[in-house]
Design an enzyme around this catalytic site. Structure first.
Site, PDB file in Angstrom:
ATOM      1  N   ASP A  72       0.972  -1.278   0.095  1.00  6.48           N
ATOM      2  CA  ASP A  72       0.003   0.033  -0.024  1.00  6.48           C
ATOM      3  C   ASP A  72       0.925   1.211  -0.013  1.00  6.48           C
ATOM      4  O   ASP A  72       2.121   1.228   0.102  1.00  6.48           O
ATOM      5  CB  ASP A  72      -0.940   0.033   1.409  1.00  6.48           C
ATOM      6  CG  ASP A  72      -0.387  -0.609   2.560  1.00  6.48           C
ATOM      7  OD1 ASP A  72       0.962  -0.435   2.664  1.00  6.48           O
ATOM      8  OD2 ASP A  72      -0.901  -1.064   3.492  1.00  6.48           O
ATOM      9  N   GLU A 148      -9.718  -2.319   5.588  1.00 12.18           N
ATOM     10  CA  GLU A 148     -10.221  -2.278   6.939  1.00 12.18           C
ATOM     11  C   GLU A 148     -11.519  -3.258   7.074  1.00 12.18           C
ATOM     12  O   GLU A 148     -12.073  -3.794   6.279  1.00 12.18           O
ATOM     13  CB  GLU A 148     -10.597  -0.741   7.020  1.00 12.18           C
ATOM     14  CG  GLU A 148      -9.643   0.388   6.706  1.00 12.18           C
ATOM     15  CD  GLU A 148      -8.639   0.577   7.958  1.00 12.18           C
ATOM     16  OE1 GLU A 148      -8.781  -0.236   8.788  1.00 12.18           O
ATOM     17  OE2 GLU A 148      -8.191   1.805   7.906  1.00 12.18           O
TER      18      GLU A 148
END
Length: 268
Positions: A72, A148
């Site tokens: 990421d 998430e």
């Protein structure tokens, strides 16, 4: 699934580094057939990178024919910013080994077209066939990369809004000021991770105990991203003793007996 229950975080780092080196050396990569390694950032893998550097300096491994893909990157944070994941990877790992610059792949969070950047990243991974080994960490809420809670388990590389919990957790890298933490990030998807030939998660500290329990003993569900690894053919959780506090005693005992040889390989 494998669970490697060790005593300390230092042992976790040593075991993980040795496993990566063993996988690379067994693969015997070449320019035409490189070993493809997925990498995370953050506090948990930091010591593993130090151990890998030591093994490289001891001439036990070469990264010349290793291709890397990072998980990421923040959106809007300049590459040269000290807390960008570009800076993290070069300062803590890439600058200290013999990896070729053209073999390093990190998402560009400053591109004008985030969707195109994510599509390009997925295509680049596919061009190598697959990621041979993806190392990762896990958040206290079970997130992996920036997937998430409630992320789709079929997700691919995309832009994500960071949760308040993640912003607070990451503020320690930004002078403990939540307002300085980027609100968005580009991240590989859960399905991207599951496509890897092998996934190795490092889980350390009592604050990760609930996440480890969800990953090992819980049901597969999108509120605990870590639980998706129950669907993977070659998933390894490498953990220290504090991280096992929420697991059943019989679970820890089972894996301790099963992985006795692997555990002693780092203790000897």
């Amino acid at each position: 699934m494998r669970l490697i229950p060790l005593k300390t975080a230092q042992q976790v780092s040593k075991w993980a580094a040795k496993h990566i080196v063993d996988r690379i050396n067994t693969f015997a990569p070449t320019a035409e057939r490189p070993f493809v390694l997925g990498l995370p950032t953050g506090g948990t893998p930091l010591q593993t990178y130090k151990e890998l550097i030591k093994l490289y300096q001891a001439e036990e491994v070469s990264f010349k024919y290793v291709v890397t893909f990072n998980m990421d990157e923040y959106v809007g944070l300049p590459k040269e910013h000290p807390e960008s994941y570009h800076s993290f990877m070069y300062n803590n790992f890439f600058n200290h080994i013999d990896i070729q610059p053209q073999n390093i792949n990190i998402l560009d969070g400053n591109t004008d077209d985030h969707d195109e950047e994510c599509r390009r990243y997925e295509e680049k991974i596919k061009s190598y066939g697959k990621i041979n080994l993806f190392m990762g960490g896990v958040g206290v809420d079970g997130h992996i990369a920036f997937n998430e809670p409630a992320s789709s388990l079929a997700s691919r590389t995309r832009i994500k809004t960071l949760t308040e919990d993640t912003l607070i957790a990451n503020s320690r890298f930004f002078d403990n000021d939540v307002t300085k933490v980027p609100k968005y990030a580009l991240t590989i998807g859960v399905a991207t991770l599951l496509d890897a030939e092998e996934v190795m998660l490092l889980v350390t500290g009592h604050n990760k105990a609930l996440a480890l329990q969800a990953g090992v003993e819980g049901n597969v569900n999108h509120f605990w991203t870590i639980s998706a690894l129950q669907l993977h053919r070659h998933a390894i959780f490498v953990c220290d003793e504090p991280a096992t506090q929420e697991l059943k005693v019989k679970t820890v005992k089972y894996f301790t007996e099963l992985e006795q040889r692997a555990i002693h390989s780092v203790l000897d």
